[in-house]
Scaffold this motif. Structure first.
Motif, PDB file in Angstrom:
ATOM      1  N   SER A 160       9.176  13.103  20.549  1.00  0.00           N
ATOM      2  CA  SER A 160       8.307  12.369  19.634  1.00  0.00           C
ATOM      3  C   SER A 160       8.145  10.958  20.174  1.00  0.00           C
ATOM      4  O   SER A 160       9.058  10.414  20.795  1.00  0.00           O
ATOM      5  CB  SER A 160       8.906  12.308  18.228  1.00  0.00           C
ATOM      6  N   ARG A 161       6.975  10.366  19.904  1.00  0.00           N
ATOM      7  CA  ARG A 161       6.676   9.014  20.371  1.00  0.00           C
ATOM      8  C   ARG A 161       6.435   8.109  19.174  1.00  0.00           C
ATOM      9  O   ARG A 161       5.820   8.513  18.196  1.00  0.00           O
ATOM     10  CB  ARG A 161       5.429   9.026  21.253  1.00  0.00           C
ATOM     11  N   THR A 163       5.350  -1.871  24.179  1.00  0.00           N
ATOM     12  CA  THR A 163       6.180  -0.707  24.481  1.00  0.00           C
ATOM     13  C   THR A 163       6.209   0.281  23.320  1.00  0.00           C
ATOM     14  O   THR A 163       5.934  -0.061  22.171  1.00  0.00           O
ATOM     15  CB  THR A 163       7.639  -1.110  24.803  1.00  0.00           C
ATOM     16  N   GLY A 164       6.567   1.498  23.674  1.00  0.00           N
ATOM     17  CA  GLY A 164       6.774   2.546  22.687  1.00  0.00           C
ATOM     18  C   GLY A 164       8.195   3.063  22.810  1.00  0.00           C
ATOM     19  O   GLY A 164       8.953   2.673  23.711  1.00  0.00           O
ATOM     20  N   TYR A 165       8.557   3.951  21.918  1.00  0.00           N
ATOM     21  CA  TYR A 165       9.900   4.524  21.909  1.00  0.00           C
ATOM     22  C   TYR A 165       9.759   6.036  21.961  1.00  0.00           C
ATOM     23  O   TYR A 165       9.049   6.633  21.147  1.00  0.00           O
ATOM     24  CB  TYR A 165      10.651   4.087  20.648  1.00  0.00           C
ATOM     25  N   LEU A 166      10.395   6.657  22.938  1.00  0.00           N
ATOM     26  CA  LEU A 166      10.356   8.095  23.126  1.00  0.00           C
ATOM     27  C   LEU A 166      11.702   8.682  22.719  1.00  0.00           C
ATOM     28  O   LEU A 166      12.742   8.219  23.179  1.00  0.00           O
ATOM     29  CB  LEU A 166      10.081   8.433  24.599  1.00  0.00           C
ATOM     30  N   GLU A 167      11.673   9.686  21.847  1.00  0.00           N
ATOM     31  CA  GLU A 167      12.880  10.427  21.507  1.00  0.00           C
ATOM     32  C   GLU A 167      12.752  11.829  22.089  1.00  0.00           C
ATOM     33  O   GLU A 167      11.727  12.484  21.908  1.00  0.00           O
ATOM     34  CB  GLU A 167      13.075  10.528  19.994  1.00  0.00           C
ATOM     35  N   ILE A 168      13.796  12.265  22.786  1.00  0.00           N
ATOM     36  CA  ILE A 168      13.843  13.623  23.327  1.00  0.00           C
ATOM     37  C   ILE A 168      14.926  14.376  22.586  1.00  0.00           C
ATOM     38  O   ILE A 168      16.071  13.918  22.511  1.00  0.00           O
ATOM     39  CB  ILE A 168      14.121  13.621  24.840  1.00  0.00           C
ATOM     40  N   TYR A 169      14.552  15.504  22.011  1.00  0.00           N
ATOM     41  CA  TYR A 169      15.473  16.362  21.270  1.00  0.00           C
ATOM     42  C   TYR A 169      15.806  17.556  22.161  1.00  0.00           C
ATOM     43  O   TYR A 169      14.911  18.156  22.749  1.00  0.00           O
ATOM     44  CB  TYR A 169      14.820  16.848  19.976  1.00  0.00           C
ATOM     45  N   TYR A 170      17.074  17.893  22.262  1.00  0.00           N
ATOM     46  CA  TYR A 170      17.472  19.002  23.122  1.00  0.00           C
ATOM     47  C   TYR A 170      18.438  19.922  22.394  1.00  0.00           C
ATOM     48  O   TYR A 170      19.114  19.517  21.445  1.00  0.00           O
ATOM     49  CB  TYR A 170      18.126  18.485  24.417  1.00  0.00           C
ATOM     50  N   SER A 171      18.494  21.158  22.866  1.00  0.00           N
ATOM     51  CA  SER A 171      19.392  22.146  22.280  1.00  0.00           C
ATOM     52  C   SER A 171      19.775  23.183  23.328  1.00  0.00           C
ATOM     53  O   SER A 171      18.918  23.727  24.014  1.00  0.00           O
ATOM     54  CB  SER A 171      18.711  22.838  21.094  1.00  0.00           C
ATOM     55  N   PHE A 172      21.076  23.414  23.450  1.00  0.00           N
ATOM     56  CA  PHE A 172      21.617  24.504  24.246  1.00  0.00           C
ATOM     57  C   PHE A 172      22.144  25.548  23.271  1.00  0.00           C
ATOM     58  O   PHE A 172      22.782  25.196  22.283  1.00  0.00           O
ATOM     59  CB  PHE A 172      22.819  24.049  25.099  1.00  0.00           C
ATOM     60  N   TYR A 173      21.907  26.820  23.530  1.00  0.00           N
ATOM     61  CA  TYR A 173      22.478  27.879  22.710  1.00  0.00           C
ATOM     62  C   TYR A 173      23.887  28.168  23.215  1.00  0.00           C
ATOM     63  O   TYR A 173      24.080  28.547  24.364  1.00  0.00           O
ATOM     64  CB  TYR A 173      21.615  29.141  22.770  1.00  0.00           C
ATOM     65  N   LYS A 174      24.872  27.984  22.355  1.00  0.00           N
ATOM     66  CA  LYS A 174      26.259  28.111  22.780  1.00  0.00           C
ATOM     67  C   LYS A 174      26.615  29.489  23.316  1.00  0.00           C
ATOM     68  O   LYS A 174      27.429  29.596  24.226  1.00  0.00           O
ATOM     69  CB  LYS A 174      27.190  27.742  21.626  1.00  0.00           C
ATOM     70  N   LEU A 184      24.969  20.346  30.873  1.00  0.00           N
ATOM     71  CA  LEU A 184      24.504  19.206  31.655  1.00  0.00           C
ATOM     72  C   LEU A 184      23.020  19.021  31.397  1.00  0.00           C
ATOM     73  O   LEU A 184      22.268  19.990  31.323  1.00  0.00           O
ATOM     74  CB  LEU A 184      24.715  19.440  33.150  1.00  0.00           C
ATOM     75  N   LEU A 185      22.612  17.778  31.250  1.00  0.00           N
ATOM     76  CA  LEU A 185      21.207  17.473  31.014  1.00  0.00           C
ATOM     77  C   LEU A 185      20.786  16.383  31.982  1.00  0.00           C
ATOM     78  O   LEU A 185      21.459  15.349  32.092  1.00  0.00           O
ATOM     79  CB  LEU A 185      21.023  17.000  29.568  1.00  0.00           C
ATOM     80  N   ASN A 186      19.695  16.623  32.711  1.00  0.00           N
ATOM     81  CA  ASN A 186      19.143  15.634  33.635  1.00  0.00           C
ATOM     82  C   ASN A 186      17.719  15.339  33.177  1.00  0.00           C
ATOM     83  O   ASN A 186      16.907  16.256  33.060  1.00  0.00           O
ATOM     84  CB  ASN A 186      19.156  16.168  35.065  1.00  0.00           C
ATOM     85  N   ILE A 187      17.440  14.072  32.912  1.00  0.00           N
ATOM     86  CA  ILE A 187      16.101  13.670  32.473  1.00  0.00           C
ATOM     87  C   ILE A 187      15.525  12.683  33.483  1.00  0.00           C
ATOM     88  O   ILE A 187      16.160  11.674  33.816  1.00  0.00           O
ATOM     89  CB  ILE A 187      16.130  13.040  31.067  1.00  0.00           C
ATOM     90  N   LYS A 188      14.338  13.024  33.958  1.00  0.00           N
ATOM     91  CA  LYS A 188      13.620  12.159  34.891  1.00  0.00           C
ATOM     92  C   LYS A 188      12.241  11.890  34.310  1.00  0.00           C
ATOM     93  O   LYS A 188      11.500  12.820  34.008  1.00  0.00           O
ATOM     94  CB  LYS A 188      13.508  12.838  36.252  1.00  0.00           C
ATOM     95  N   SER A 204      24.628  25.850  18.170  1.00  0.00           N
ATOM     96  CA  SER A 204      23.884  25.161  19.222  1.00  0.00           C
ATOM     97  C   SER A 204      24.561  23.841  19.564  1.00  0.00           C
ATOM     98  O   SER A 204      25.242  23.245  18.746  1.00  0.00           O
ATOM     99  CB  SER A 204      22.454  24.865  18.768  1.00  0.00           C
ATOM    100  N   LEU A 205      24.343  23.420  20.792  1.00  0.00           N
ATOM    101  CA  LEU A 205      24.764  22.103  21.252  1.00  0.00           C
ATOM    102  C   LEU A 205      23.490  21.272  21.244  1.00  0.00           C
ATOM    103  O   LEU A 205      22.619  21.450  22.096  1.00  0.00           O
ATOM    104  CB  LEU A 205      25.370  22.224  22.647  1.00  0.00           C
ATOM    105  N   VAL A 206      23.331  20.401  20.252  1.00  0.00           N
ATOM    106  CA  VAL A 206      22.071  19.690  20.045  1.00  0.00           C
ATOM    107  C   VAL A 206      22.284  18.185  20.096  1.00  0.00           C
ATOM    108  O   VAL A 206      23.390  17.696  19.898  1.00  0.00           O
ATOM    109  CB  VAL A 206      21.426  20.062  18.690  1.00  0.00           C
ATOM    110  N   GLY A 207      21.194  17.476  20.340  1.00  0.00           N
ATOM    111  CA  GLY A 207      21.265  16.031  20.331  1.00  0.00           C
ATOM    112  C   GLY A 207      19.900  15.406  20.518  1.00  0.00           C
ATOM    113  O   GLY A 207      18.890  16.089  20.667  1.00  0.00           O
ATOM    114  N   VAL A 208      19.911  14.080  20.507  1.00  0.00           N
ATOM    115  CA  VAL A 208      18.684  13.318  20.694  1.00  0.00           C
ATOM    116  C   VAL A 208      18.999  12.129  21.604  1.00  0.00           C
ATOM    117  O   VAL A 208      20.068  11.538  21.514  1.00  0.00           O
ATOM    118  CB  VAL A 208      18.089  12.852  19.336  1.00  0.00           C
ATOM    119  N   LEU A 209      18.063  11.837  22.507  1.00  0.00           N
ATOM    120  CA  LEU A 209      18.181  10.692  23.403  1.00  0.00           C
ATOM    121  C   LEU A 209      16.926   9.853  23.238  1.00  0.00           C
ATOM    122  O   LEU A 209      15.831  10.389  23.077  1.00  0.00           O
ATOM    123  CB  LEU A 209      18.321  11.154  24.856  1.00  0.00           C
ATOM    124  N   GLY A 210      17.068   8.528  23.293  1.00  0.00           N
ATOM    125  CA  GLY A 210      15.933   7.643  23.095  1.00  0.00           C
ATOM    126  C   GLY A 210      15.696   6.723  24.273  1.00  0.00           C
ATOM    127  O   GLY A 210      16.651   6.273  24.923  1.00  0.00           O
TER     128      GLY A 210
END
Length: 156
Positions: free
Chosen positions: A29-30, A37-48, A65-69, A95-101
């Motif tokens: 989401s933006r 500037t804007g703010y980008l949130e990335i939501y991720y989920s791994f299925y355990k 492991l998560l790699n964001i480029k 799930s292994l979930v989270g958010v990065l901004g």
């Protein structure tokens, strides 16, 4: 009869293969941050259930492991290139979930997200997004992106 058996075998094989395929889920989401500037949130989920559990001390844990480029397409400049490791007890949520901004200048971007099982390097998935971060138009009504959830749970 032979065609029916062949169809059943192929269907079963596809179902088994699909269940064993490692799958990373990600969305973004933006939002406007300030005048430039804007703010980008990335939501991720791994299925355990797709992550290989290992014994760590007296606990069983899974690890992702998560790699964001993120590359600014306008000038081909890499603005984000980071890796994160996430550990979680195997007996907690499904799930292994989270958010990065990330705070990003206005522009056009390409994002590559690579998710891996930290305990089994053969399990990986890649997701690519292109998006823009732009100021709100002064002559039109507009809002930030909307994020929908299929499940919201309180964490104690």
């Amino acid at each position: 009869m032979n065609k029916t058996i062949l169809i059943l075998i192929v269907s079963f094989s596809l179902i088994v293969f699909a269940q064993n395929k490692f799958k990373l889920e990600a969305d973004y989401s933006r939002f406007i941050y300030d005048d430039t500037t804007g703010y980008l949130e990335i939501y991720y989920s791994f299925y355990k259930e797709q992550l290989k559990p290992i014994q760590k001390d007296s606990d069983t844990v899974v690890s992702g492991l998560l790699n964001i480029k993120i590359i600014n397409i306008d000038n081909n400049f890499i603005v984000v290139n980071k890796k994160w490791k996430f550990d979680s007890p195997d007996n907690s949520q499904n799930s292994l979930v989270g958010v990065l901004g990330f705070r990003l200048k206005f522009g056009n971007y390409m994002c590559t997200i690579i998710g891996k099982d930290n305990n089994d390097s053969s399990k990986a998935d890649t997701i690519n997004y292109t998006f823009d971060i732009s100021e709100y138009p002064s002559n039109n009504f507009s809002i930030s992106d909307i994020q929908l959830a299929s499940s919201i749970q309180q964490v104690n």
